[in-house]
Write a protein that holds these residues in place. Structure first.
Motif, PDB file in Angstrom:
ATOM      1  N   ALA A  52       0.912   1.583  13.444  1.00 52.62           N
ATOM      2  CA  ALA A  52       2.033   0.664  13.226  1.00 52.62           C
ATOM      3  C   ALA A  52       3.201   1.350  12.530  1.00 52.62           C
ATOM      4  O   ALA A  52       4.211   0.710  12.240  1.00 52.62           O
ATOM      5  CB  ALA A  52       1.576  -0.539  12.406  1.00 52.62           C
ATOM      6  N   GLY A  53       3.075   2.647  12.263  1.00 56.08           N
ATOM      7  CA  GLY A  53       4.177   3.400  11.677  1.00 56.08           C
ATOM      8  C   GLY A  53       4.102   3.592  10.179  1.00 56.08           C
ATOM      9  O   GLY A  53       5.064   4.052   9.567  1.00 56.08           O
ATOM     10  N   GLY A  54       2.970   3.263   9.552  1.00 54.32           N
ATOM     11  CA  GLY A  54       2.833   3.453   8.114  1.00 54.32           C
ATOM     12  C   GLY A  54       2.941   4.922   7.722  1.00 54.32           C
ATOM     13  O   GLY A  54       2.417   5.788   8.422  1.00 54.32           O
ATOM     14  N   GLU A  55       3.618   5.192   6.605  1.00 55.17           N
ATOM     15  CA  GLU A  55       3.768   6.566   6.109  1.00 55.17           C
ATOM     16  C   GLU A  55       2.480   6.974   5.396  1.00 55.17           C
ATOM     17  O   GLU A  55       2.142   6.454   4.332  1.00 55.17           O
ATOM     18  CB  GLU A  55       4.948   6.664   5.142  1.00 55.17           C
ATOM     19  N   VAL A  56       1.748   7.921   5.972  1.00 55.86           N
ATOM     20  CA  VAL A  56       0.459   8.340   5.444  1.00 55.86           C
ATOM     21  C   VAL A  56       0.632   9.177   4.177  1.00 55.86           C
ATOM     22  O   VAL A  56       1.400  10.132   4.147  1.00 55.86           O
ATOM     23  CB  VAL A  56      -0.323   9.168   6.492  1.00 55.86           C
ATOM     24  N   LEU A  57      -0.085   8.788   3.125  1.00 53.79           N
ATOM     25  CA  LEU A  57      -0.157   9.585   1.901  1.00 53.79           C
ATOM     26  C   LEU A  57      -1.502  10.289   1.785  1.00 53.79           C
ATOM     27  O   LEU A  57      -1.581  11.393   1.258  1.00 53.79           O
ATOM     28  CB  LEU A  57       0.051   8.705   0.665  1.00 53.79           C
ATOM     29  N   GLN A  58      -2.561   9.632   2.264  1.00 54.19           N
ATOM     30  CA  GLN A  58      -3.903  10.213   2.193  1.00 54.19           C
ATOM     31  C   GLN A  58      -4.740   9.679   3.334  1.00 54.19           C
ATOM     32  O   GLN A  58      -4.857   8.466   3.511  1.00 54.19           O
ATOM     33  CB  GLN A  58      -4.563   9.850   0.857  1.00 54.19           C
ATOM     34  N   GLU A  59      -5.320  10.572   4.102  1.00 53.95           N
ATOM     35  CA  GLU A  59      -6.238  10.156   5.147  1.00 53.95           C
ATOM     36  C   GLU A  59      -7.548   9.686   4.508  1.00 53.95           C
ATOM     37  O   GLU A  59      -7.802   9.973   3.336  1.00 53.95           O
ATOM     38  CB  GLU A  59      -6.474  11.316   6.111  1.00 53.95           C
ATOM     39  N   PRO A  60      -8.384   8.957   5.247  1.00 57.62           N
ATOM     40  CA  PRO A  60      -9.635   8.460   4.666  1.00 57.62           C
ATOM     41  C   PRO A  60     -10.498   9.583   4.098  1.00 57.62           C
ATOM     42  O   PRO A  60     -10.675  10.631   4.726  1.00 57.62           O
ATOM     43  CB  PRO A  60     -10.332   7.780   5.852  1.00 57.62           C
ATOM     44  N   VAL A  61     -11.022   9.334   2.907  1.00 58.81           N
ATOM     45  CA  VAL A  61     -11.880  10.300   2.229  1.00 58.81           C
ATOM     46  C   VAL A  61     -12.881   9.548   1.356  1.00 58.81           C
ATOM     47  O   VAL A  61     -12.561   8.489   0.805  1.00 58.81           O
ATOM     48  CB  VAL A  61     -11.040  11.297   1.381  1.00 58.81           C
ATOM     49  N   ASP A  62     -14.099  10.092   1.264  1.00 60.79           N
ATOM     50  CA  ASP A  62     -15.105   9.523   0.368  1.00 60.79           C
ATOM     51  C   ASP A  62     -14.806   9.986  -1.046  1.00 60.79           C
ATOM     52  O   ASP A  62     -14.660  11.186  -1.302  1.00 60.79           O
ATOM     53  CB  ASP A  62     -16.513   9.978   0.776  1.00 60.79           C
ATOM     54  N   GLN A  63     -14.722   9.035  -1.965  1.00 61.09           N
ATOM     55  CA  GLN A  63     -14.439   9.332  -3.364  1.00 61.09           C
ATOM     56  C   GLN A  63     -15.745   9.379  -4.156  1.00 61.09           C
ATOM     57  O   GLN A  63     -16.706   8.696  -3.809  1.00 61.09           O
ATOM     58  CB  GLN A  63     -13.495   8.270  -3.961  1.00 61.09           C
ATOM     59  N   PRO A  64     -15.778  10.158  -5.233  1.00 61.24           N
ATOM     60  CA  PRO A  64     -17.012  10.273  -6.024  1.00 61.24           C
ATOM     61  C   PRO A  64     -17.403   8.979  -6.740  1.00 61.24           C
ATOM     62  O   PRO A  64     -18.520   8.855  -7.221  1.00 61.24           O
ATOM     63  CB  PRO A  64     -16.698  11.384  -7.031  1.00 61.24           C
ATOM     64  N   TYR A  65     -16.496   8.007  -6.802  1.00 67.15           N
ATOM     65  CA  TYR A  65     -16.802   6.754  -7.486  1.00 67.15           C
ATOM     66  C   TYR A  65     -17.257   5.656  -6.533  1.00 67.15           C
ATOM     67  O   TYR A  65     -17.207   4.466  -6.858  1.00 67.15           O
ATOM     68  CB  TYR A  65     -15.618   6.286  -8.353  1.00 67.15           C
ATOM     69  N   GLY A  66     -17.712   6.045  -5.324  1.00 67.08           N
ATOM     70  CA  GLY A  66     -18.382   5.100  -4.451  1.00 67.08           C
ATOM     71  C   GLY A  66     -17.550   4.344  -3.447  1.00 67.08           C
ATOM     72  O   GLY A  66     -17.997   3.310  -2.943  1.00 67.08           O
ATOM     73  N   VAL A  67     -16.359   4.825  -3.148  1.00 69.62           N
ATOM     74  CA  VAL A  67     -15.553   4.177  -2.120  1.00 69.62           C
ATOM     75  C   VAL A  67     -15.021   5.221  -1.142  1.00 69.62           C
ATOM     76  O   VAL A  67     -14.939   6.406  -1.455  1.00 69.62           O
ATOM     77  CB  VAL A  67     -14.358   3.380  -2.704  1.00 69.62           C
ATOM     78  N   ARG A  68     -14.702   4.757   0.038  1.00 69.34           N
ATOM     79  CA  ARG A  68     -13.941   5.549   1.003  1.00 69.34           C
ATOM     80  C   ARG A  68     -12.574   4.907   1.016  1.00 69.34           C
ATOM     81  O   ARG A  68     -12.450   3.689   1.160  1.00 69.34           O
ATOM     82  CB  ARG A  68     -14.592   5.496   2.381  1.00 69.34           C
ATOM     83  N   ASP A  69     -11.528   5.704   0.823  1.00 68.78           N
ATOM     84  CA  ASP A  69     -10.201   5.100   0.781  1.00 68.78           C
ATOM     85  C   ASP A  69      -9.158   5.974   1.457  1.00 68.78           C
ATOM     86  O   ASP A  69      -9.396   7.133   1.792  1.00 68.78           O
ATOM     87  CB  ASP A  69      -9.793   4.732  -0.647  1.00 68.78           C
ATOM     88  N   CYS A  70      -8.010   5.342   1.690  1.00 68.13           N
ATOM     89  CA  CYS A  70      -6.854   6.016   2.267  1.00 68.13           C
ATOM     90  C   CYS A  70      -5.614   5.410   1.623  1.00 68.13           C
ATOM     91  O   CYS A  70      -5.697   4.394   0.944  1.00 68.13           O
ATOM     92  CB  CYS A  70      -6.816   5.865   3.783  1.00 68.13           C
ATOM     93  N   ALA A  71      -4.469   6.050   1.825  1.00 66.66           N
ATOM     94  CA  ALA A  71      -3.252   5.551   1.180  1.00 66.66           C
ATOM     95  C   ALA A  71      -2.047   5.725   2.083  1.00 66.66           C
ATOM     96  O   ALA A  71      -1.941   6.694   2.844  1.00 66.66           O
ATOM     97  CB  ALA A  71      -3.020   6.266  -0.149  1.00 66.66           C
ATOM     98  N   PHE A  72      -1.135   4.776   1.951  1.00 63.91           N
ATOM     99  CA  PHE A  72       0.141   4.769   2.667  1.00 63.91           C
ATOM    100  C   PHE A  72       1.250   4.459   1.675  1.00 63.91           C
ATOM    101  O   PHE A  72       1.010   4.012   0.563  1.00 63.91           O
ATOM    102  CB  PHE A  72       0.141   3.677   3.753  1.00 63.91           C
ATOM    103  N   ARG A  73       2.467   4.659   2.104  1.00 61.77           N
ATOM    104  CA  ARG A  73       3.635   4.219   1.356  1.00 61.77           C
ATOM    105  C   ARG A  73       4.275   3.100   2.172  1.00 61.77           C
ATOM    106  O   ARG A  73       4.442   3.222   3.384  1.00 61.77           O
ATOM    107  CB  ARG A  73       4.615   5.375   1.170  1.00 61.77           C
ATOM    108  N   ASP A  74       4.604   1.990   1.507  1.00 61.00           N
ATOM    109  CA  ASP A  74       5.267   0.899   2.220  1.00 61.00           C
ATOM    110  C   ASP A  74       6.750   1.235   2.372  1.00 61.00           C
ATOM    111  O   ASP A  74       7.210   2.259   1.853  1.00 61.00           O
ATOM    112  CB  ASP A  74       5.011  -0.449   1.539  1.00 61.00           C
ATOM    113  N   PRO A  75       7.525   0.425   3.097  1.00 64.27           N
ATOM    114  CA  PRO A  75       8.935   0.766   3.333  1.00 64.27           C
ATOM    115  C   PRO A  75       9.766   0.925   2.060  1.00 64.27           C
ATOM    116  O   PRO A  75      10.783   1.616   2.070  1.00 64.27           O
ATOM    117  CB  PRO A  75       9.457  -0.406   4.175  1.00 64.27           C
ATOM    118  N   ALA A  76       9.343   0.313   0.948  1.00 63.27           N
ATOM    119  CA  ALA A  76      10.096   0.430  -0.312  1.00 63.27           C
ATOM    120  C   ALA A  76       9.656   1.631  -1.143  1.00 63.27           C
ATOM    121  O   ALA A  76      10.310   1.977  -2.122  1.00 63.27           O
ATOM    122  CB  ALA A  76       9.928  -0.847  -1.136  1.00 63.27           C
ATOM    123  N   GLY A  77       8.537   2.259  -0.779  1.00 67.58           N
ATOM    124  CA  GLY A  77       8.060   3.417  -1.521  1.00 67.58           C
ATOM    125  C   GLY A  77       6.789   3.181  -2.315  1.00 67.58           C
ATOM    126  O   GLY A  77       6.218   4.101  -2.880  1.00 67.58           O
TER     127      GLY A  77
END
Length: 137
Positions: free
Chosen positions: A102-127
């Motif tokens: 949908a055009g989201g600005e990728v900050l972090q692709e999915p990754v398993d974190q040591p604290y028990g989650v898999r997460d990813c990150a984007f920046r919204d249009p405002a930052g």
């Protein structure tokens, strides 16, 4: 005694761009979009959580704020330093692909974190940083 979250706030510099991102890329619903005395009150939320509203607000909600304060807040927003939001998802990888498509600005692709989650990150249009977290295990 019971306490529950009712509203949280995300600073945005353009309500229309923010609505498009949160509605179209994330699938949230627009619940309110009303003007009042030169300001705009916009709430969005997940259909699965009708009791929780996310308010899209200007970086400074005080119309009487000084120009210097407005400029400082706008600069912090542009750098992604005002807010961060973490959404829960049951499939981090599918969510990632959907938001990226949908055009989201990728900050972090999915990754398993040591604290028990898999997460990813984007920046919204405002930052703002928007994270998506899936509990592992």
């Amino acid at each position: 005694m019971s306490i529950e979250l009712a509203q949280c706030f995300i600073a945005v510099d353009d309500h229309d761009k923010a609505i498009t991102f949160y509605r179209d890329a994330l699938g949230l619903e627009v619940r309110n979009d009303v003007g009042f005395e030169g300001m705009r009150w916009v709430t969005i939320g997940a259909p699965s959580q009708p009791e929780v509203d996310i308010v899209l607000e200007p970086p400074i909600g005080d119309p009487n704020a000084s120009d210097a304060d407005k400029k400082a807040a706008a600069e912090l927003l542009a750098k992604g330093l005002l807010r961060a939001v973490i959404f829960k998802t049951d499939d981090c990888d599918a969510t990632f692909e959907s938001v990226r498509a949908a055009g989201g600005e990728v900050l972090q692709e999915p990754v398993d974190q040591p604290y028990g989650v898999r997460d990813c990150a984007f920046r919204d249009p405002a930052g703002n940083m928007i994270r998506f977290s899936q509990t592992l295990g």
